[in-house]
Design a protein around this motif. Structure first.
Motif, PDB file in Angstrom:
ATOM      1  N   GLY A   1       0.789  -1.226   0.000  1.00  0.00           N
ATOM      2  CA  GLY A   1       0.000   0.000   0.000  1.00  0.00           C
ATOM      3  C   GLY A   1       0.819   1.273   0.000  1.00  0.00           C
ATOM      4  N   GLU A   2       2.134   1.153   0.103  1.00  0.00           N
ATOM      5  CA  GLU A   2       2.994   2.343   0.076  1.00  0.00           C
ATOM      6  C   GLU A   2       3.280   2.749  -1.361  1.00  0.00           C
ATOM      7  OE1 GLU A   2       6.389   1.898   2.635  1.00  0.00           O
ATOM      8  OE2 GLU A   2       5.179   0.943   4.193  1.00  0.00           O
ATOM      9  N   ALA A   3       3.853   3.924  -1.526  1.00  0.00           N
ATOM     10  CA  ALA A   3       4.139   4.448  -2.859  1.00  0.00           C
ATOM     11  C   ALA A   3       5.159   3.577  -3.587  1.00  0.00           C
ATOM     12  CB  ALA A   3       4.669   5.876  -2.743  1.00  0.00           C
ATOM     13  N   ALA A   4       4.979   3.457  -4.895  1.00  0.00           N
ATOM     14  CA  ALA A   4       5.958   2.769  -5.735  1.00  0.00           C
ATOM     15  C   ALA A   4       7.200   3.642  -5.828  1.00  0.00           C
ATOM     16  CB  ALA A   4       5.381   2.521  -7.123  1.00  0.00           C
ATOM     17  N   THR A   5       8.368   3.047  -5.624  1.00  0.00           N
ATOM     18  CA  THR A   5       9.633   3.758  -5.758  1.00  0.00           C
ATOM     19  C   THR A   5      10.538   2.986  -6.704  1.00  0.00           C
ATOM     20  OG1 THR A   5      10.554   2.652  -3.830  1.00  0.00           O
ATOM     21  CG2 THR A   5       9.499   4.784  -3.456  1.00  0.00           C
ATOM     22  N   VAL A   6      11.474   3.687  -7.304  1.00  0.00           N
ATOM     23  CA  VAL A   6      12.399   3.095  -8.261  1.00  0.00           C
ATOM     24  C   VAL A   6      13.743   2.887  -7.578  1.00  0.00           C
ATOM     25  CG1 VAL A   6      13.581   3.465 -10.451  1.00  0.00           C
ATOM     26  CG2 VAL A   6      11.213   4.192 -10.187  1.00  0.00           C
ATOM     27  N   GLY A   7      14.319   1.708  -7.758  1.00  0.00           N
ATOM     28  CA  GLY A   7      15.623   1.411  -7.167  1.00  0.00           C
ATOM     29  C   GLY A   7      16.765   1.764  -8.100  1.00  0.00           C
ATOM     30  N   ASN A   8      17.782   2.416  -7.574  1.00  0.00           N
ATOM     31  CA  ASN A   8      18.964   2.741  -8.356  1.00  0.00           C
ATOM     32  C   ASN A   8      19.735   1.455  -8.628  1.00  0.00           C
ATOM     33  OD1 ASN A   8      20.873   4.335  -9.658  1.00  0.00           O
ATOM     34  ND2 ASN A   8      22.084   4.549  -7.798  1.00  0.00           N
ATOM     35  N   GLY A   9      20.057   1.205  -9.896  1.00  0.00           N
ATOM     36  CA  GLY A   9      20.769   0.001 -10.269  1.00  0.00           C
ATOM     37  C   GLY A   9      19.865  -1.164 -10.631  1.00  0.00           C
ATOM     38  N   VAL A  10      18.551  -0.967 -10.549  1.00  0.00           N
ATOM     39  CA  VAL A  10      17.596  -2.018 -10.887  1.00  0.00           C
ATOM     40  C   VAL A  10      17.168  -1.836 -12.339  1.00  0.00           C
ATOM     41  CG1 VAL A  10      15.329  -2.986 -10.371  1.00  0.00           C
ATOM     42  CG2 VAL A  10      16.774  -2.140  -8.516  1.00  0.00           C
ATOM     43  N   MET A  11      17.168  -2.949 -13.097  1.00  0.00           N
ATOM     44  CA  MET A  11      16.788  -2.885 -14.502  1.00  0.00           C
ATOM     45  C   MET A  11      16.236  -4.241 -14.912  1.00  0.00           C
ATOM     46  SD  MET A  11      19.186  -1.911 -17.809  1.00  0.00           S
ATOM     47  CE  MET A  11      20.526  -2.917 -17.243  1.00  0.00           C
ATOM     48  N   THR A  12      15.214  -4.223 -15.751  1.00  0.00           N
ATOM     49  CA  THR A  12      14.696  -5.438 -16.366  1.00  0.00           C
ATOM     50  C   THR A  12      15.115  -5.421 -17.824  1.00  0.00           C
ATOM     51  OG1 THR A  12      12.782  -5.479 -14.895  1.00  0.00           O
ATOM     52  CG2 THR A  12      12.629  -6.764 -16.915  1.00  0.00           C
ATOM     53  N   SER A  13      15.679  -6.532 -18.279  1.00  0.00           N
ATOM     54  CA  SER A  13      16.153  -6.640 -19.649  1.00  0.00           C
ATOM     55  C   SER A  13      15.306  -7.652 -20.412  1.00  0.00           C
ATOM     56  CB  SER A  13      17.619  -7.075 -19.651  1.00  0.00           C
ATOM     57  OG  SER A  13      18.065  -7.279 -20.968  1.00  0.00           O
ATOM     58  N   PHE A  14      14.890  -7.268 -21.610  1.00  0.00           N
ATOM     59  CA  PHE A  14      14.110  -8.149 -22.471  1.00  0.00           C
ATOM     60  C   PHE A  14      14.981  -8.594 -23.634  1.00  0.00           C
ATOM     61  CE2 PHE A  14      11.066  -5.471 -20.301  1.00  0.00           C
ATOM     62  CZ  PHE A  14      10.135  -6.402 -19.852  1.00  0.00           C
ATOM     63  N   LEU A  15      15.134  -9.912 -23.803  1.00  0.00           N
ATOM     64  CA  LEU A  15      15.916 -10.484 -24.893  1.00  0.00           C
ATOM     65  C   LEU A  15      15.090 -10.426 -26.170  1.00  0.00           C
ATOM     66  CD1 LEU A  15      18.586 -11.825 -25.581  1.00  0.00           C
ATOM     67  CD2 LEU A  15      17.545 -14.029 -24.995  1.00  0.00           C
ATOM     68  N   VAL A  16      15.659  -9.827 -27.216  1.00  0.00           N
ATOM     69  CA  VAL A  16      14.965  -9.552 -28.469  1.00  0.00           C
ATOM     70  C   VAL A  16      15.742 -10.198 -29.606  1.00  0.00           C
ATOM     71  CG1 VAL A  16      14.164  -7.688 -29.962  1.00  0.00           C
ATOM     72  CG2 VAL A  16      14.099  -7.388 -27.490  1.00  0.00           C
ATOM     73  N   GLU A  17      15.028 -10.599 -30.650  1.00  0.00           N
ATOM     74  CA  GLU A  17      15.638 -11.346 -31.760  1.00  0.00           C
ATOM     75  C   GLU A  17      16.558 -10.527 -32.660  1.00  0.00           C
ATOM     76  OE1 GLU A  17      15.423 -14.690 -32.537  1.00  0.00           O
ATOM     77  OE2 GLU A  17      14.484 -14.888 -30.576  1.00  0.00           O
ATOM     78  N   THR A  18      16.198  -9.257 -32.943  1.00  0.00           N
ATOM     79  CA  THR A  18      16.974  -8.485 -33.912  1.00  0.00           C
ATOM     80  C   THR A  18      17.133  -7.028 -33.479  1.00  0.00           C
ATOM     81  OG1 THR A  18      15.065  -7.770 -35.214  1.00  0.00           O
ATOM     82  CG2 THR A  18      16.051  -9.903 -35.824  1.00  0.00           C
ATOM     83  N   ALA A  19      18.135  -6.393 -34.060  1.00  0.00           N
ATOM     84  CA  ALA A  19      18.366  -4.968 -33.807  1.00  0.00           C
ATOM     85  C   ALA A  19      17.185  -4.140 -34.313  1.00  0.00           C
ATOM     86  CB  ALA A  19      19.661  -4.520 -34.478  1.00  0.00           C
ATOM     87  N   ASP A  20      16.584  -4.536 -35.419  1.00  0.00           N
ATOM     88  CA  ASP A  20      15.442  -3.807 -35.963  1.00  0.00           C
ATOM     89  C   ASP A  20      14.289  -3.762 -34.957  1.00  0.00           C
ATOM     90  OD1 ASP A  20      13.825  -2.559 -38.128  1.00  0.00           O
ATOM     91  OD2 ASP A  20      12.698  -4.438 -37.962  1.00  0.00           O
ATOM     92  N   VAL A  21      14.029  -4.868 -34.300  1.00  0.00           N
ATOM     93  CA  VAL A  21      12.955  -4.896 -33.303  1.00  0.00           C
ATOM     94  C   VAL A  21      13.315  -3.988 -32.124  1.00  0.00           C
ATOM     95  CG1 VAL A  21      11.670  -6.351 -31.687  1.00  0.00           C
ATOM     96  CG2 VAL A  21      12.102  -7.158 -34.010  1.00  0.00           C
ATOM     97  N   ILE A  22      14.574  -3.974 -31.730  1.00  0.00           N
ATOM     98  CA  ILE A  22      15.002  -3.083 -30.647  1.00  0.00           C
ATOM     99  C   ILE A  22      14.775  -1.627 -31.036  1.00  0.00           C
ATOM    100  CG2 ILE A  22      17.023  -2.230 -29.371  1.00  0.00           C
ATOM    101  CD1 ILE A  22      18.000  -5.163 -29.325  1.00  0.00           C
ATOM    102  N   ASP A  23      15.120  -1.271 -32.254  1.00  0.00           N
ATOM    103  CA  ASP A  23      14.885   0.095 -32.726  1.00  0.00           C
ATOM    104  C   ASP A  23      13.405   0.452 -32.633  1.00  0.00           C
ATOM    105  OD1 ASP A  23      17.600   0.162 -33.342  1.00  0.00           O
ATOM    106  OD2 ASP A  23      17.278  -0.072 -35.507  1.00  0.00           O
ATOM    107  N   ARG A  24      12.539  -0.471 -33.014  1.00  0.00           N
ATOM    108  CA  ARG A  24      11.091  -0.236 -32.960  1.00  0.00           C
ATOM    109  C   ARG A  24      10.606  -0.145 -31.520  1.00  0.00           C
ATOM    110  NH1 ARG A  24       9.243  -4.971 -36.635  1.00  0.00           N
ATOM    111  NH2 ARG A  24       7.181  -4.430 -35.822  1.00  0.00           N
ATOM    112  N   LEU A  25      11.109  -1.021 -30.640  1.00  0.00           N
ATOM    113  CA  LEU A  25      10.723  -0.977 -29.232  1.00  0.00           C
ATOM    114  C   LEU A  25      11.102   0.362 -28.604  1.00  0.00           C
ATOM    115  CD1 LEU A  25      11.795  -4.576 -28.224  1.00  0.00           C
ATOM    116  CD2 LEU A  25       9.447  -3.682 -28.099  1.00  0.00           C
ATOM    117  N   PHE A  26      12.297   0.816 -28.897  1.00  0.00           N
ATOM    118  CA  PHE A  26      12.772   2.098 -28.371  1.00  0.00           C
ATOM    119  C   PHE A  26      11.843   3.230 -28.804  1.00  0.00           C
ATOM    120  CE2 PHE A  26      15.501   5.899 -28.623  1.00  0.00           C
ATOM    121  CZ  PHE A  26      16.015   5.924 -27.339  1.00  0.00           C
ATOM    122  N   ARG A  27      11.508   3.259 -30.094  1.00  0.00           N
ATOM    123  CA  ARG A  27      10.620   4.305 -30.620  1.00  0.00           C
ATOM    124  C   ARG A  27       9.238   4.232 -29.964  1.00  0.00           C
ATOM    125  NH1 ARG A  27      10.257   2.661 -35.443  1.00  0.00           N
ATOM    126  NH2 ARG A  27       8.091   2.003 -35.407  1.00  0.00           N
TER     127      ARG A  27
END
Length: 130
Positions: free
Chosen positions: A59-85
Motif C-alpha cells: 500500500g505504500e508508494a511505488a519507488t524506483v531502485g537505483n541500479g535495478v533494470m529489467t532486460s528483455f531479450l529480443v531477436e533483432t536490432a530492428d525490433v530493438i529500434d522499434r521498441l525504443f521508438r
C-alpha cells in the motif's frame, strides 16, 4: 531461473498503455489483469517467465531502485529500434539510444529506456548483425 519480474507503478492504466504495445511486439500476451496488477508472458506456458507491473502490495508508494533494470531479450536490432521508438512515443524516456555495445560482446545491441514511472528497461540482442 527467473519466475517473474515486477515493477511498481503509480497509475496502472497508464502502465498498461505503455507496456501493451511493447509486449505485443515481442510476442508476449497479456496474461492477467485486475485492479492491482497486470502481467504479460505466454498464456500457454505458465512456467515461462512473466513480467508484471502493479501497485505495491504493502500500500505504500511505488519507488524506483537505483541500479535495478529489467532486460528483455529480443531477436533483432530492428525490433530493438522499434521498441525504443514505441517506448518514447508512449511516455517513456531514453536512457541510451539503440546501438552496438562492443564492450559487452561482439553483436551485443541494446537500447535503454525508463517507463513513465521511472523503471529502467533494456532491450537487448546478443548476436545482432551490423
Amino acid at each position: 531461473m527467473i519466475g517473474y519480474t515486477m515493477v511498481g507503478t503509480t497509475d496502472l492504466r497508464r502502465a498498461e498503455r505503455f507496456y501493451d504495445p511493447l509486449m505485443a511486439l515481442i510476442d508476449q500476451e497479456r496474461c492477467y489483469c485486475d485492479e492491482q496488477v497486470t502481467s504479460w508472458g505466454r498464456r500457454d506456458n505458465d512456467r515461462a517467465p512473466r513480467f508484471f507491473t502493479g501497485y505495491p502490495f504493502n500500500g505504500e508508494a511505488a519507488t524506483v531502485g537505483n541500479g535495478v533494470m529489467t532486460s528483455f531479450l529480443v531477436e533483432t536490432a530492428d525490433v530493438i529500434d522499434r521498441l525504443f521508438r514505441i517506448a518514447l512515443e508512449n511516455g517513456g524516456s531514453s536512457e541510451g539510444e539503440p546501438g552496438f555495445r562492443p564492450q559487452y560482446g561482439e553483436g551485443f545491441y541494446a537500447a535503454y529506456v525508463r517507463d513513465p514511472d521511472g523503471n529502467k528497461l533494456a532491450f537487448v540482442c546478443y548476436d545482432a548483425r551490423s
